[in-house]
Design a protein around this motif. Structure first.
Motif, PDB file in Angstrom:
ATOM      1  N   GLN A   1      -2.388 -10.586   6.235  1.00  0.00           N
ATOM      2  CA  GLN A   1      -2.403 -10.693   4.780  1.00  0.00           C
ATOM      3  C   GLN A   1      -1.224  -9.860   4.258  1.00  0.00           C
ATOM      4  N   ARG A   2      -0.863  -8.882   5.027  1.00  0.00           N
ATOM      5  CA  ARG A   2       0.337  -8.107   4.719  1.00  0.00           C
ATOM      6  C   ARG A   2       0.898  -7.689   6.075  1.00  0.00           C
TER       7      ARG A   2
ATOM      8  N   ILE B   1      -8.062  -4.028   0.844  1.00  0.00           N
ATOM      9  CA  ILE B   1      -6.854  -4.224   0.028  1.00  0.00           C
ATOM     10  C   ILE B   1      -6.563  -2.975  -0.797  1.00  0.00           C
ATOM     11  N   GLU B   2      -7.621  -2.435  -1.373  1.00  0.00           N
ATOM     12  CA  GLU B   2      -7.452  -1.225  -2.201  1.00  0.00           C
ATOM     13  C   GLU B   2      -6.905  -0.084  -1.350  1.00  0.00           C
TER      14      GLU B   2
ATOM     15  N   VAL C   1      -5.235  -0.197   1.449  1.00  0.00           N
ATOM     16  CA  VAL C   1      -3.848  -0.450   1.875  1.00  0.00           C
ATOM     17  C   VAL C   1      -2.900  -0.200   0.707  1.00  0.00           C
ATOM     18  N   GLY C   2      -3.298  -0.631  -0.471  1.00  0.00           N
ATOM     19  CA  GLY C   2      -2.476  -0.433  -1.667  1.00  0.00           C
ATOM     20  C   GLY C   2      -2.234   1.053  -1.910  1.00  0.00           C
ATOM     21  N   LEU C   3      -3.299   1.836  -1.806  1.00  0.00           N
ATOM     22  CA  LEU C   3      -3.170   3.270  -2.055  1.00  0.00           C
ATOM     23  C   LEU C   3      -2.334   3.942  -0.974  1.00  0.00           C
TER      24      LEU C   3
ATOM     25  N   ALA D   1      -0.079   2.624   0.805  1.00  0.00           N
ATOM     26  CA  ALA D   1       1.306   2.147   0.774  1.00  0.00           C
ATOM     27  C   ALA D   1       2.161   2.981  -0.176  1.00  0.00           C
ATOM     28  N   GLU D   2       1.511   3.722  -1.047  1.00  0.00           N
ATOM     29  CA  GLU D   2       2.290   4.588  -1.946  1.00  0.00           C
ATOM     30  C   GLU D   2       2.897   5.761  -1.174  1.00  0.00           C
TER      31      GLU D   2
ATOM     32  N   LEU E   1      -1.996  -5.269   6.787  1.00  0.00           N
ATOM     33  CA  LEU E   1      -3.372  -5.679   6.483  1.00  0.00           C
ATOM     34  C   LEU E   1      -3.679  -6.961   7.253  1.00  0.00           C
TER      35      LEU E   1
ATOM     36  N   ALA F   1     -12.982   2.214   0.275  1.00  0.00           N
ATOM     37  CA  ALA F   1     -11.544   2.510   0.400  1.00  0.00           C
ATOM     38  C   ALA F   1     -11.320   3.964   0.814  1.00  0.00           C
TER      39      ALA F   1
ATOM     40  N   HIS G   1      -4.808  10.249  -3.023  1.00  0.00           N
ATOM     41  CA  HIS G   1      -5.474   9.165  -3.741  1.00  0.00           C
ATOM     42  C   HIS G   1      -6.961   9.077  -3.499  1.00  0.00           C
TER      43      HIS G   1
END
Ligand SMILES: Cc1ncc(C[n+]2csc(CCOP(=O)(O)OP(=O)(O)O)c2C)c(N)n1
Ligand SMILES: [Mg+2]
Length: 808
Positions: A657-658, A679-680, A682-684, A686-687, A694, A785, A803
């Motif tokens: 997915q990523r 997803i959440e 991975v998003g966090l 990734a910062e 993913l 998450a 985070h």
């Protein structure tokens, strides 16, 4: 005990009786010899007992001889009591449908199977048996399936078959039999015979007194006819002699244990006991005295289930469609040295006993496998009889049916936020709109969770099945209801009571229709995921006999939140991995589900070779059944084109997915309903971290199976073999860590770390029982998450985590 009245036997001539008597002797001999050979004469180097059941086989020798050589017709189907397997193989051998090699290899590698097996035996087993009770219920559901198929206008050029189960008396302790009986009554069961081998012994001991009377009432209650075969014709004749009534009364009052013990002890013991108890009563003394010990033993052992004329009479007279239970009194080990002994279940004749028995059977050493050795009738007469046996007269017993075309894509309108369960209902609803051949062959079923698993819209369109139409009174009374509950012979949904065992056995029957009825069905069963465990042995049974179906299990996991507690499922993803014959999926998105279902409808129809595909190392051409683990959690859907590559990857078990970049430190692999948490996280992450990956895992089962197969292939020299997951992880740097997460047992995905040696932390659910909101439960069980980020931080330390949400 009053005996049912029967009209005299018309069809069986004395000549036929003579031949059947000879064949019965031969069946008993071959079954006993087959077991003896496997245990004593074959090279059994591993020191384990081979086993086999000489006593249990002997108990059914008369009944099976009568059935297979005289009563059954080609369209009848039989589930043989598991431990009477040697009788079955012996009968097929006499009919020329089983080889001597396989009999010699009984219970050995690729030999005749210990318990009749549709998939492993080569001699046309109709229904597998082994786990007691399941084969019995299978006959009932196969009868319903036959009615379903015929009501839909298929298979009408063949006569209706009787579905026959040969049932051990202790087998009736299994609860699934009673669940099936009740369902059979609801569905108007017919053309089903259950023949109870009433030898009054189980594995450990002698059974309770008077069970026959419980059975009789029970079967009568469910609308069955009950036929009791208690006395043989010798006994009936003796009862007519002066003093005969006294003997009958004594037999009727004799406890099971004592009867068994005297059968074992033999003629002299019978004489002593009878003389002690009724011998001073004039007439009956003479009745006893005029018989030798051998004759007396023969008389007392002459129970209905061992008396060929009585057995034939009962079967030939049962000519109505009413389901019929035959309670046949028998002797466990009949005709063998341990007859009646309570310890005889796994008993084997010693070599000396076998030698004595061989001589009594007139079998010369070296001629043990000869078909007609030691029989007192000319071989030509026996052979010509066998050549005309009605059961064997039809063509191949395995029927086949053409494959039903499945549309390339299953259309579904995807809402922005949607659950896989809603998607499942929507996909079926779309299929149900049109009257294609494909739609007509789908049959759905559910154990009282039709509405709550989202089959409602499909059922509204296609109706419920019953042989007799039944209107929905709410509709005729104009009371508004979302669901139309109308039954008709054309309906395509079979509604079951709440018994998951019944669901799986019905799926087993529907899923064999192509082979049994020559008409293919596309069965779909729905249930709540945790209750797979309730019917698990039946699911295993259905897979073992290669029945084909789709199972939609929903809701699942702890994601059912408030519904929670005892409805949560943890182990099912592992069942999905471990269950042979079942390909398991747990999609997160509805577009994935549509792809998987489209594939599944083809997969359940496949019957190809065993070789693995070079791309995913899965044996897709052999086909199997499919398990979809679904969820009620509405999640935000992705808007994306489903390219052919993505389609293939979804089916193969995973896609990026990523995609992680070359500097990837961490990737998250998730399955199912926790997609938003993954997803959440991975998003966090990734910062702070570069190239976080993913991986969406749609099928841990297929990924794992492909991986195992590719490893085996490499070990056998195919050095280039690569499975789908190996290719996906090939470019992930070796120092990367993997966090896996699902709403199920963490071991489901934990093995991903072993594929290419990545350090891995597997998150999932190990304990259960707590209710709450989703957020509370995901936090409580450690699959939110925060938990994902904390796990990543521990296995691959990065910069301090900024985070993490505040813990409560
Ligand atoms: C579900 C299941 N549990 C236990 C067994 C082990 N088992 C095999 S036969 C048997 C007893 C069977 O007794 P009965 O049905 O009366 O058959 P008989 O040998 O007397 O003909 C048992 C407990 C089994 N095969 N399946
Ligand atoms: Mg028994």
């Amino acid at each position: 005990m009053p005996m049912p009245k029967r009209t005299p036997l018309k069809s069986t001539t004395p000549e036929t009786l003579q031949v059947l008597a000879a064949l019965e002797r031969k069946v008993l001999w071959l079954a006993s010899w087959m077991i003896h050979n496997a245990n004593h004469l074959r090279d059994n180097a591993d020191g384990l007992k081979v086993g086999g059941h000489q006593a249990s086989s002997a108990s059914l020798a008369t009944i099976m001889t009568a059935l297979y050589f005289d009563v059954l017709r080609p369209h009848d189907r039989v589930a043989v009591k598991p431990h009477a397997s040697p009788n079955f193989h012996a009968i097929q051998y006499l009919l020329g449908k089983q080889t001597r090699e396989r009999l010699e290899a009984f219970r050995g590698y690729k030999g005749a199977q210990s318990y009749p097996s549709r998939t492993k035996d080569a001699d046309d087993v109709d229904f597998s048996t082994g786990s007691v009770g399941l084969g019995v219920a299978q006959t009932l559901f196969s009868s319903l399936t036959q009615d379903y198929v015929r009501a839909h206008g298929w298979d009408l050029d063949r006569p209706k078959g009787r579905m026959v189960a040969l049932v051990g008396d202790a087998e009736l302790d299994e609860g699934n039999i009673f669940e099936a009986l009740l369902e059979g009554w609801k569905q108007g069961l017919r053309n089903c015979w259950w023949i109870i081998d009433y030898n009054r012994q189980s594995l450990d001991a002698v059974v309770r007194e008077g069970l026959w009377a419980r059975y009789e009432q029970l079967f009568n209650n469910f609308g069955w006819k009950v036929v009791i075969l208690k006395y043989g014709s010798l006994q009936e004749a003796a009862f007519k002699e002066p003093g005969g009534e006294t003997l009958r009364k004594w037999i009727d009052n004799c406890p099971n244990q004592l009867y068994s013990a005297l059968v074992f002890a033999g003629g002299a013991a019978w004489r002593k006991r009878l003389n002690d108890e009724i011998g001073d009563q004039g007439d009956v003394s003479r009745l006893i005295e005029k018989r030798s010990d051998t004759e007396l033993a023969a008389l007392m052992n002459n129970l209905g289930g061992h008396d060929m004329p009585t057995v034939l009479d009962a079967f030939h007279n049962a000519d109505s469609e009413q389901p019929t239970c035959f309670i046949c009194y028998t002797v466990k080990g009949f005709g063998l040295p341990f007859a009646g002994h309570k310890d005889n279940h796994a008993g084997l004749m010693t070599p000396q006993q076998m030698d004595t028995y061989r001589q009594a059977m007139g079998v010369r050493p070296g001629h043990e496998w000869d078909k007609f050795e030691g029989l007192n009738l000319p071989a030509e007469r026996l052979q010509s009889f066998l050549d005309r046996v009605p059961f064997a007269a039809g063509g191949p017993r395995r029927l086949s049916a053409p494959t039903i075309d499945v549309p390339d894509e299953l259309p579904v309108t995807i809402q922005p936020v949607m659950s896989t369960q809603t998607g499942f209902g929507a996909i079926l609803n779309e299929i149900g709109r049109n009257d294609s051949d494909f739609a007509r062959h789908i049959v759905t079923t559910s154990p009282d969770v039709t509405v709550s698993t989202n089959l409602g819209p499909w059922v509204n369109r296609r109706g419920l099945f019953a042989r007799q139409a039944m209107a929905d009174t709410f509709k005729s009374e104009r009371i508004p209801s979302t669901f139309t509950w109308e039954f008709s012979p054309k309906g395509q949904h079979i509604e079951l009571g709440i018994a998951e065992m019944n669901l799986f056995i019905l799926l087993s029957a529907l899923g064999l229709s192509h082979s049994i009825n020559g008409e293919r069905l596309l069965p779909i069963g729905t249930l709540y995921d945790p209750f797979i465990a309730r019917g698990l042995d039946a699911l295993n049974y259905a897979c073992y006999q290669d029945a084909r179906f789709i199972l939609a299990a929903t809701p699942s996991g702890i994601t059912l939140a408030g519904e929670g507690g005892a409805h949560q499922s943890i182990a099912e993803p592992l069942i999905g991995i471990a269950q042979d014959g079942l390909a398991s999926f747990e999609p997160a998105y509805v577009d994935e589900l549509a792809v998987i279902m489209g594939w599944a409808f083809s997969y359940i129809q496949k019957n190809g070779d065993l070789s693995s595909s070079e791309t995913n190392w899965l044996r897709d051409e052999t086909g199997g059944s499919v398990y979809l683990r679904l969820s009620t959690r509405p999640i935000e859907q992705m808007k994306r084109p489903i390219t052919p590559e993505l389609r293939q990857q979804i089916v193969d078990g995973a896609y990026w997915q990523r995609k992680p970049g070359p500097n990837c430190q961490v990737l998250v692999a998730y399955t199912g309903a926790v997609a938003p948490e993954a997803i959440e996280a991975v998003g966090l992450m990734a910062e702070d971290r570069r190239d976080v990956g993913l991986l969406a895992v749609t099928s841990a089962d297929r990924l794992n199976a492909g991986w195992a197969a590719a490893q085996r292939a490499r070990e056998r020299g195919l050095v280039r073999a690569r499975s789908h997951i190996e290719r996906l992880l090939a470019d992930v740097p070796s120092h990367s860590g993997i966090v896996t997460v699902l709403d199920g047992h963490p071991a489901t995905l934990a093995w991903l770390g072993a594929v290419a040696g990545h350090r891995t932390r597997a998150l999932g659910v190990e304990h259960f029982g707590q209710t709450g909101s989703l957020a509370e439960l995901y936090r409580h069980y450690g699959i939110d998450a925060n938990a994902i980020i904390a796990a990543a931080q521990t296995i691959v330390p990065g910069r301090p985590i900024r985070h993490l949400k505040a813990l409560p």
